[in-house]
Write an enzyme that holds these catalytic residues in place. Structure first.
Site, PDB file in Angstrom:
ATOM      1  N   GLU A 158       0.803  -1.232   0.000  1.00 54.74           N
ATOM      2  CA  GLU A 158       0.000   0.000   0.000  1.00 54.74           C
ATOM      3  C   GLU A 158       0.829   1.274   0.000  1.00 54.74           C
ATOM      4  O   GLU A 158       0.544   2.205   0.751  1.00 54.74           O
ATOM      5  CB  GLU A 158      -0.960  -0.019   1.209  1.00 54.74           C
ATOM      6  CG  GLU A 158      -1.850  -1.248   1.218  1.00 54.74           C
ATOM      7  CD  GLU A 158      -2.686  -1.394   2.504  1.00 54.74           C
ATOM      8  OE1 GLU A 158      -2.590  -0.523   3.376  1.00 54.74           O
ATOM      9  OE2 GLU A 158      -3.429  -2.382   2.601  1.00 54.74           O
ATOM     10  N   ASN A 209       1.977  -5.161  -3.212  1.00 51.09           N
ATOM     11  CA  ASN A 209       0.593  -5.493  -2.844  1.00 51.09           C
ATOM     12  C   ASN A 209      -0.200  -4.218  -2.566  1.00 51.09           C
ATOM     13  O   ASN A 209       0.286  -3.323  -1.867  1.00 51.09           O
ATOM     14  CB  ASN A 209       0.661  -6.366  -1.567  1.00 51.09           C
ATOM     15  CG  ASN A 209      -0.666  -6.990  -1.195  1.00 51.09           C
ATOM     16  OD1 ASN A 209      -1.308  -7.625  -2.036  1.00 51.09           O
ATOM     17  ND2 ASN A 209      -1.081  -6.825   0.056  1.00 51.09           N
ATOM     18  N   HIS A 245     -10.561  -6.499  -1.573  1.00 47.82           N
ATOM     19  CA  HIS A 245     -11.569  -6.309  -0.522  1.00 47.82           C
ATOM     20  C   HIS A 245     -12.765  -5.652  -1.205  1.00 47.82           C
ATOM     21  O   HIS A 245     -12.732  -4.458  -1.510  1.00 47.82           O
ATOM     22  CB  HIS A 245     -11.028  -5.391   0.584  1.00 47.82           C
ATOM     23  CG  HIS A 245      -9.884  -5.980   1.335  1.00 47.82           C
ATOM     24  ND1 HIS A 245     -10.040  -7.068   2.168  1.00 47.82           N
ATOM     25  CD2 HIS A 245      -8.576  -5.637   1.392  1.00 47.82           C
ATOM     26  CE1 HIS A 245      -8.855  -7.371   2.706  1.00 47.82           C
ATOM     27  NE2 HIS A 245      -7.951  -6.525   2.253  1.00 47.82           N
ATOM     28  N   GLU A 275      -6.093 -10.800  -0.695  1.00 54.44           N
ATOM     29  CA  GLU A 275      -6.845 -10.555   0.553  1.00 54.44           C
ATOM     30  C   GLU A 275      -8.350 -10.531   0.293  1.00 54.44           C
ATOM     31  O   GLU A 275      -9.080  -9.721   0.856  1.00 54.44           O
ATOM     32  CB  GLU A 275      -6.410  -9.217   1.184  1.00 54.44           C
ATOM     33  CG  GLU A 275      -4.925  -9.109   1.428  1.00 54.44           C
ATOM     34  CD  GLU A 275      -4.506  -7.798   2.101  1.00 54.44           C
ATOM     35  OE1 GLU A 275      -5.393  -7.029   2.558  1.00 54.44           O
ATOM     36  OE2 GLU A 275      -3.300  -7.547   2.177  1.00 54.44           O
ATOM     37  N   ASP A 277     -12.136 -10.580   0.258  1.00 53.58           N
ATOM     38  CA  ASP A 277     -13.367 -10.805   1.026  1.00 53.58           C
ATOM     39  C   ASP A 277     -14.482 -10.029   0.347  1.00 53.58           C
ATOM     40  O   ASP A 277     -14.227  -9.098  -0.424  1.00 53.58           O
ATOM     41  CB  ASP A 277     -13.236 -10.495   2.527  1.00 53.58           C
ATOM     42  CG  ASP A 277     -12.526  -9.202   2.860  1.00 53.58           C
ATOM     43  OD1 ASP A 277     -12.560  -8.260   2.039  1.00 53.58           O
ATOM     44  OD2 ASP A 277     -11.947  -9.127   3.959  1.00 53.58           O
TER      45      ASP A 277
HETATM   46  O1  9MR Z   1      -6.970  -7.850   8.976  1.00 50.36           O
HETATM   47  C1  9MR Z   1      -5.903  -7.140   9.537  1.00 50.36           C
HETATM   48  C2  9MR Z   1      -6.281  -6.675  10.922  1.00 50.36           C
HETATM   49  O2  9MR Z   1      -6.443  -7.770  11.784  1.00 50.36           O
HETATM   50  C3  9MR Z   1      -5.220  -5.728  11.462  1.00 50.36           C
HETATM   51  O3  9MR Z   1      -5.656  -5.190  12.685  1.00 50.36           O
HETATM   52  C4  9MR Z   1      -4.937  -4.628  10.471  1.00 50.36           C
HETATM   53  C5  9MR Z   1      -3.797  -3.740  10.929  1.00 50.36           C
HETATM   54  O4  9MR Z   1      -2.586  -4.442  10.974  1.00 50.36           O
HETATM   55  O5  9MR Z   1      -4.587  -5.154   9.206  1.00 50.36           O
HETATM   56  C6  9MR Z   1      -5.583  -5.963   8.649  1.00 50.36           C
HETATM   57  O6  9MR Z   1      -5.091  -6.467   7.423  1.00 50.36           O
HETATM   58  C7  9MR Z   1      -4.857  -5.518   6.392  1.00 50.36           C
HETATM   59  C8  9MR Z   1      -3.675  -5.994   5.583  1.00 50.36           C
HETATM   60  O7  9MR Z   1      -2.566  -6.198   6.414  1.00 50.36           O
HETATM   61  C9  9MR Z   1      -3.323  -5.041   4.471  1.00 50.36           C
HETATM   62  N1  9MR Z   1      -4.481  -4.754   3.647  1.00 50.36           N
HETATM   63  C10 9MR Z   1      -5.689  -4.360   4.341  1.00 50.36           C
HETATM   64  C11 9MR Z   1      -6.030  -5.401   5.407  1.00 50.36           C
HETATM   65  C12 9MR Z   1      -7.335  -5.046   6.090  1.00 50.36           C
HETATM   66  O8  9MR Z   1      -7.208  -3.862   6.767  1.00 50.36           O
END
Ligand code: 9MR
Length: 597
Positions: A158, A209, A245, A275, A277
């Protein structure tokens, strides 16, 4: 007596609980050689180690062949103090992947978020040089620890801004970019992270990513420009992760997603959906049946596009059970985003994905159809043993040739068939992505033949291949297409450099692609005795003519294998020499050799 009776009763008392024989997502993903994964939680951020929850672990390993830490490898959990790493969660994931024979992805080495407080504090006063040293040390340590275990890393996550435009890459502000950054302007800091990761594990696939790049637009263009530049300059990058997402309301539009996938694939990069969903509106956590159906359709639609894009090699969901998902905590009023419900029961999305895996037609390309001995492409000859690469569907493990009830080599192996002009051909072996067949003699005289690949009744689109009289090639002893040939002594031992053939001795060369046989040969039949090829055959060893004592079908082997008995020219001295056989004026491939003494 007593003990014996008890033992007999034991199976009744301690009968195993047998799961109903259901098709699993993992089985059908294996049959299509797609990595189907999920993020998993192993006890980071103070949460529970979900791998210790039996239904969680069982569902994960039953339905997926790929795994990624949802959080465990992020900076905050894995590097909690400047000089201390905590690998507890990451190691649990690695052990689980090993035990369950799943692939492991790593996430992530550079991100603006989930950084430990000490690092954010350091960034307030540190020099870019100090930040660079910190980042390099982290990448070395974390990538180094899982070298050989993590096959693909989200190196950078990101980094492109949501408001990026097509005209230039607009990067997100972060401690790594410009606050204070690591002292490299523009995308150079991202490039540096890829280079460090590559040094730490030269075999790992390295991904950029991001989210909201699934449709065309400024953000995708910015990512595309960046990775195109990286590829052009030889920066070690191997793929782009599309987070996916989404909701079930239509984003990303199929045409746009295909277009973006094509643009990435055209650079020679892989695509991982990382990722996925599909969040739904929920009331007390419950989604409507209509929305669950729409969700299933969305999972199926995205999977279809991935299966139809050869560069798309993995699809991962962001968790798999609605019991544990980031969605409800982040999007008020939304939830139920994953394929399994809170009780680990499959939702409609699971059946939809299984059906998609089983019904999307495999793709064949004409340049994937090659001679089984030389791997040369082009036209096929009657009776030629060929190998088809790239049919991304088939049995997950190799299944070898079998005879049918008529004593012919079977044209149906583990539900795989290869058809020439609609007629199933004898099969030598079948495996997802690679199948070997004998071109039916019936194609002789035709200009072209139409080749189709079929698995479990699902057929590829036909591919047209030219037909020629002969397309000869010699089998290599190690099946690589070149090097020492599959050449035997009269006693049927393979000639090797350790055990060369004496000059003046007779050797047996095995080849294919020699075309029709005088008097005809039965397609798929086992050669019972000697015969004669229709085309004229000559041979050389080390450039000298080698006398041919016999050239024709190989008794005991499937029709289509050519046996040539040659005399090693007496004038040769000890050494390793090229062997060339010419059939109907066409030479076998270069690079096949025989050792002579
Ligand atoms: O699902 C993840 C959540 O449990 C964490 O609290 C959060 C912060 O670290 O990150 C979420 O995962 C993210 C991923 O690492 C990067 N892309 C977006 C995902 C959803 O926020």
């Amino acid at each position: 007596m007593r003990a014996k009776r008890l033992l007999l009763l034991l199976p009744l008392i301690a009968a195993p609980f047998v799961l109903p024989a259901q098709t699993t997502l993992r089985q059908v993903a294996d049959q299509r050689r797609l990595l189907l994964g999920s993020a998993a939680q192993a006890g980071e951020f103070g949460g529970a180690n979900l791998l210790a929850e039996v239904p969680y672990a069982t569902t994960l390993s039953t339905h997926f062949n790929l795994l990624e830490g949802e959080n465990a490898m992020k900076w905050s959990p894995i590097h909690p103090d400047p000089t201390r790493y905590n690998f507890t969660g990451a190691d649990r994931l690695a052990a689980f992947a090993r035990e369950q024979k799943m692939k492991l992805r790593g996430h992530t080495l550079l991100w603006h978020s989930s950084n430990p407080t000490w690092l954010s504090d350091q960034a307030k006063t540190a020099t870019p040089q100090a930040m660079a040293a910190t980042l390099k040390q982290h990448i070395d340590t974390v990538v180094g620890r899982y070298k050989g275990q993590i096959f693909a890393w989200d190196v950078v996550n990101e980094a492109v801004s949501d408001t990026a435009t097509a005209n230039g890459t607009l990067l997100r502000d972060s401690i790594w970019n410009n606050q204070p950054g690591i002292g490299l302007a523009g995308t150079a800091y991202i490039e540096q992270a890829f280079r460090w990761a590559h040094e730490a594990d030269p075999d790992a696939l390295l991904f950029y990513n991001d989210y909201s790049i699934e449709g065309p637009g400024g953000k995708f263009s910015a990512v595309l420009n960046m990775v195109r530049d990286f590829v052009a300059r030889g920066v070690p990058i191997h793929g782009v992760g599309f987070q996916m997402h989404v909701t079930s309301s239509g984003y990303p539009d199929s045409a746009g997603l295909r277009q973006n996938f094509q643009a990435i694939a055209a650079l020679g990069l892989q695509i991982h959906i990382t990722e996925m969903d599909v969040r739904l509106p929920v009331t007390n956590g419950v989604a409507s049946e209509a929305n669950l159906a729409a969700q299933a359709a969305t999972y199926s639609r995205i999977l279809t596009i991935c299966l139809q894009t050869p560069a798309c090699t993995a699809l991962q969901t962001w968790g798999f059970t609605d019991k544990y998902s980031w969605i409800p905590g982040f999007f008020t009023g939304f939830g139920a985003a994953l394929p399994f419900d809170v009780l680990y029961q499959p939702k409609p999305a699971v059946a939809a994905m299984i059906n998609t895996f089983q019904s999307v037609a495999p793709t064949l390309s004409s340049n994937g159809i090659v001679n089984a001995a030389s791997y040369r492409g082009g036209a096929v000859a009657p009776g030629e043993l060929i190998t088809i690469f790239g049919a991304t569907y088939g049995p997950a493990t190799i299944v070898g040739a079998a005879l049918d009830s008529n004593g012919l080599v079977s044209s149906n192996l583990a539900s795989t068939r290869v058809l020439f002009d609609g007629v199933a051909a004898p099969l030598i072996y079948s495996l997802t992505g690679q199948v070997s067949a004998v071109v039916p003699y019936e194609v002789a005289g035709r200009q072209q033949t139409s080749v189709e690949y079929e698995f479990n009744g699902v057929r590829s689109a036909p591919v047209q291949v030219n037909v020629v009289a002969t397309a000869p090639a010699i089998f290599a002893a190690d099946a690589t297409g070149s090097g020492p040939g599959l050449i035997l002594t009269p006693g049927y031992t393979v000639i090797t450099t350790a055990d060369p053939a004496p000059v003046g001795s007779v050797v047996i060369v095995l080849a294919t692609g020699a075309g029709s046989v005088v008097g005809g040969a039965k397609t798929g039949g086992i050669a019972q005795g000697i015969g004669q090829q229709s085309a004229a055959i000559t041979a050389t060893i080390g450039g000298m003519n080698a006398d041919i004592a016999y050239a024709g079908p190989a008794p005991g082997l499937v029709n289509g294998v050519l046996q040539v008995n040659l005399t090693v020219p007496k004038a040769l001295s000890a050494g390793i020499y090229p062997v060339v056989i010419t059939v109907g004026g066409v030479r076998t491939q270069d690079g096949v050799t025989i050792a002579v003494r």
